[in-house]
Design an enzyme around this catalytic site. Structure first.
Site, PDB file in Angstrom:
ATOM      1  N   GLY A 253       0.841  -1.188   0.000  1.00 27.96           N
ATOM      2  CA  GLY A 253       0.000   0.000   0.000  1.00 27.96           C
ATOM      3  C   GLY A 253       0.874   1.233   0.000  1.00 27.96           C
ATOM      4  O   GLY A 253       2.091   1.148   0.204  1.00 27.96           O
ATOM      5  N   PRO A 254       0.299   2.397  -0.238  1.00 37.00           N
ATOM      6  CA  PRO A 254       1.080   3.641  -0.301  1.00 37.00           C
ATOM      7  C   PRO A 254       1.714   4.003   1.035  1.00 37.00           C
ATOM      8  O   PRO A 254       1.422   3.396   2.077  1.00 37.00           O
ATOM      9  CB  PRO A 254       0.036   4.699  -0.707  1.00 37.00           C
ATOM     10  CG  PRO A 254      -1.170   3.955  -1.120  1.00 37.00           C
ATOM     11  CD  PRO A 254      -1.129   2.620  -0.474  1.00 37.00           C
TER      12      PRO A 254
ATOM     13  N   GLY B 256      -0.059   1.677   6.616  1.00 31.15           N
ATOM     14  CA  GLY B 256      -0.034   0.766   7.765  1.00 31.15           C
ATOM     15  C   GLY B 256       0.503  -0.603   7.430  1.00 31.15           C
ATOM     16  O   GLY B 256       0.192  -1.594   8.113  1.00 31.15           O
TER      17      GLY B 256
ATOM     18  N   ASP C  92       6.614  -6.916   4.456  1.00 31.70           N
ATOM     19  CA  ASP C  92       5.830  -5.679   4.422  1.00 31.70           C
ATOM     20  C   ASP C  92       6.082  -4.889   3.140  1.00 31.70           C
ATOM     21  O   ASP C  92       5.906  -3.669   3.106  1.00 31.70           O
ATOM     22  CB  ASP C  92       6.081  -4.819   5.665  1.00 31.70           C
ATOM     23  CG  ASP C  92       7.513  -4.294   5.745  1.00 31.70           C
ATOM     24  OD1 ASP C  92       8.366  -4.724   4.943  1.00 31.70           O
ATOM     25  OD2 ASP C  92       7.775  -3.434   6.617  1.00 31.70           O
TER      26      ASP C  92
ATOM     27  N   ARG D  79      -1.971   9.184   9.279  1.00 29.58           N
ATOM     28  CA  ARG D  79      -1.062   8.150   9.795  1.00 29.58           C
ATOM     29  C   ARG D  79       0.395   8.572   9.695  1.00 29.58           C
ATOM     30  O   ARG D  79       1.209   8.228  10.558  1.00 29.58           O
ATOM     31  CB  ARG D  79      -1.315   6.833   9.050  1.00 29.58           C
ATOM     32  CG  ARG D  79      -2.679   6.236   9.381  1.00 29.58           C
ATOM     33  CD  ARG D  79      -2.979   4.983   8.603  1.00 29.58           C
ATOM     34  NE  ARG D  79      -4.298   4.471   8.964  1.00 29.58           N
ATOM     35  CZ  ARG D  79      -4.879   3.446   8.362  1.00 29.58           C
ATOM     36  NH1 ARG D  79      -4.279   2.831   7.355  1.00 29.58           N
ATOM     37  NH2 ARG D  79      -6.077   3.043   8.755  1.00 29.58           N
ATOM     38  N   ILE D  80       0.740   9.303   8.640  1.00 26.36           N
ATOM     39  CA  ILE D  80       2.104   9.804   8.493  1.00 26.36           C
ATOM     40  C   ILE D  80       2.422  10.775   9.631  1.00 26.36           C
ATOM     41  O   ILE D  80       3.501  10.728  10.231  1.00 26.36           O
ATOM     42  CB  ILE D  80       2.286  10.491   7.118  1.00 26.36           C
ATOM     43  CG1 ILE D  80       2.304   9.432   6.010  1.00 26.36           C
ATOM     44  CG2 ILE D  80       3.573  11.304   7.086  1.00 26.36           C
ATOM     45  CD1 ILE D  80       2.242   9.996   4.613  1.00 26.36           C
TER      46      ILE D  80
END
Length: 207
Positions: free
Chosen positions: A11-12, A16, A86, A138-139
């Site tokens: 994901g970008p 997460g 990941d 989140r960042i």
């Protein structure tokens, strides 16, 4: 599944990936191949001047991931041991096509294909799809200094690039299994029910 499960969480930036991969690794009892981000000496310079430092940054990531996957194949997959990562090695192309241009991009792609053509590829991808507000939140929460200068437009393009890349991976390999997680509505960290549903789906895919 004809070989040991190799699961990649993708994901970008800010989706997460590492958090979910760590949770699934513990749940499944699989060794985790953890991408090293902070140790890249070009990250600070890259976010300050993408054009100037993009090739050095992308080559560092490519060589590091190549070594990780080479070791993973030898130490785990060829021994029949499932693993969880990941990242997917294809992310190198996603980012290179966004930051490199002209001859630098062509040179990079040549090196990428040379290094990765015989590397093991994940047969299961857990794709965390998230919108810009979710990624920004989140960042900011994880507080990495070198991510403070990420442009919103850059993140928006990455979101679209990831959607395209996941579709391409499925088209190129029909046997690959992709589980898409809605990162805007599914909180696998704080909502136990959401996480348990994801873990259950992953277990079904690797049976």
């Amino acid at each position: 599944m004809n070989r040991a499960p190799f699961i990649a969480v993708e994901g970008p930036i800010g989706a997460g990936k590492t958090t979910l991969a760590s949770m699934l690794s513990e749940e499944l009892g699989f060794p985790m191949i953890n991408e090293i981000v902070e140790d890249n000496p070009y990250l600070d310079k890259f976010y300050d001047n993408i054009e100037e430092w993009s090739f050095q940054l992308e080559m560092f990531f490519l060589c590091h991931r190549y070594k990780q996957l080479e070791d993973t194949d030898r130490d785990y997959l060829k021994q029949g041991q499932p693993v969880l990562s990941d990242y997917h090695i294809y992310k190198n192309v996603i980012f290179a096509e966004r930051t490199l241009h002209g001859q630098k991009l062509e040179k990079y792609k040549q090196i990428y294909h040379l290094l990765t053509h015989d590397l093991p590829k994940p047969n299961v991808i857990v794709y965390i799809k998230a919108s810009l507000p979710t990624l920004l939140q989140r960042i900011e929460k994880r507080g990495r200094p070198f991510e403070k200068n990420i442009e919103h437009q850059y993140l928006e393009r990455l979101i679209a690039d990831y959607d395209t890349a996941i579709r391409q991976l499925q088209e190129e390999d029909p046997d690959i299994s992709v589980l898409t997680i809605d990162g805007d509505t599914e909180d696998f960290v704080l909502n136990k029910t959401d996480y348990e549903r994801i873990a259950r789906q992953v277990k079904e895919l690797i049976k």
